[in-house]
Design an enzyme around this catalytic site. Structure first.
Site, short mmCIF file in Angstrom:
data_model
loop_
_atom_site.label_atom_id
_atom_site.label_comp_id
_atom_site.label_asym_id
_atom_site.label_seq_id
_atom_site.Cartn_x
_atom_site.Cartn_y
_atom_site.Cartn_z
N ARG A 145 -12.10 58.65 18.37
CA ARG A 145 -11.90 57.83 19.56
C ARG A 145 -10.75 58.32 20.44
O ARG A 145 -10.53 57.82 21.53
CB ARG A 145 -11.69 56.37 19.16
N HIS A 196 -14.80 66.26 16.09
CA HIS A 196 -13.62 65.49 16.48
C HIS A 196 -12.33 66.00 15.85
O HIS A 196 -11.34 65.27 15.78
CB HIS A 196 -13.83 64.01 16.13
N PRO A 247 -5.94 52.39 11.21
CA PRO A 247 -5.06 52.58 10.05
C PRO A 247 -3.78 51.75 10.20
O PRO A 247 -3.13 51.78 11.24
CB PRO A 247 -4.76 54.08 10.10
N GLU A 248 -3.44 50.98 9.16
CA GLU A 248 -2.24 50.16 9.18
C GLU A 248 -1.15 50.83 8.34
O GLU A 248 -1.34 51.93 7.83
CB GLU A 248 -2.58 48.76 8.65
N ARG A 266 11.85 31.37 18.37
CA ARG A 266 10.60 31.40 19.11
C ARG A 266 9.73 30.20 18.75
O ARG A 266 9.95 29.56 17.73
CB ARG A 266 9.84 32.70 18.80
#
Length: 271
Positions: A110, A91, A2-3, A152
């Protein structure tokens, strides 16, 4: 994983059901997530009023008078609003039942997610203190990103995926935003003009806003708190579309690995 749009969708979805309610019960079925769930959490929260639900990066913050519950969905986690009678699945590791009779349940196959407690300001928590600005807030702007990029010499995709630079621009949304702004994902960050950074900032904001409006991107595991999937995947321009025609110029979309992440782009459109 999930973002930001998926986490923001979850935040907005669960908040009306639990904000302002008192905690009736906390159930910990599996404490061994990415970090152990505190064993005293039931005692910490029972009878306490939940004041607010918010988000910082990919962390959900459930605020109480005496501290904050920090939840991270990890790789495969989801939060759902259910009733206490709902069948417990394999789960389902954590329940937060509130006085209205609703139940917030964490499902995480997970077990890379997290449920943590802090009695300090969450902004000082080690997982949150180092985070960069939110991409949809004013602090994330052209001048800021240009300045960070000039310091950078990394691929621009790596720069915008660095949570210390800006939070929540995950792999999917980085590829989509770079395509939208016509910037090649491997271009060194210190070789991009300020005007092009302006287009990139705008593309990131537009892409994330659209994804939130559509309920996040459904890829593999993510589902909203009501169990319904997001639909932004239908609007993806390049992500996951290797060898398909570019929507702008019909050149084949290419795939490349950058910093161990699959990257999708058009070599003709993006420079």
């Amino acid at each position: 994983m999930p973002e930001l749009p998926e986490v923001e969708t979850t935040c907005r979805g669960i908040a009306p059901h639990i904000t302002g309610k008192k905690v009736k019960q906390v159930v910990i079925r599996q404490p061994r997530l990415r970090w152990p769930i505190p064993t005293d959490l039931p005692q910490q929260l029972k009878g306490r009023k939940l004041l607010n639900v918010s988000r910082r990066g990919k962390y959900l913050l459930l605020t109480f008078h005496h501290g904050t519950l920090i939840i991270h969905l990890g790789m495969s986690g989801s939060l759902r609003i259910l009733t206490p009678e709902s069948t417990v699945q394999k789960h389902d590791h954590f329940d937060l039942q509130v006085s209205s009779g609703k139940l917030l349940r964490l499902r995480d196959p997970r077990r890379f997610g997290a449920v943590l407690w802090t009695d300090q300001p969450p902004s000082q928590h080690p997982l949150i203190a180092h985070l960069g600005p939110e991409p949809l807030e004013e602090g994330f702007n052209t001048a800021y990103l240009h300045e960070q990029g000039q310091r950078r010499r990394v691929a621009i995709k790596q720069l915008i995926m660095d949570s210390k630079i800006v939070v929540g621009v995950g792999n999917i949304y980085a590829s989509e935003s770079l395509f939208k702004s016509a910037i090649h994902p491997t271009r060194p960050s210190n070789r991009i003009s300020e005007s092009r950074y302006g287009k990139l900032v705008e593309a990131i904001k537009e892409t994330l806003t659209a994804a939130i409006a559509q309920g996040g991107t459904t890829l593999r595991d993510f589902q909203r708190e009501d169990g319904k999937p997001g639909y932004f995947a239908q609007q993806l321009q390049v992500y996951g579309k290797t060898d398909q025609a570019c929507p702008r110029c019909d050149s084949p979309i290419r795939q490349k690995t950058i910093a161990q992440r699959s990257t999708f782009y058009c070599a003709a459109c993006q420079r």
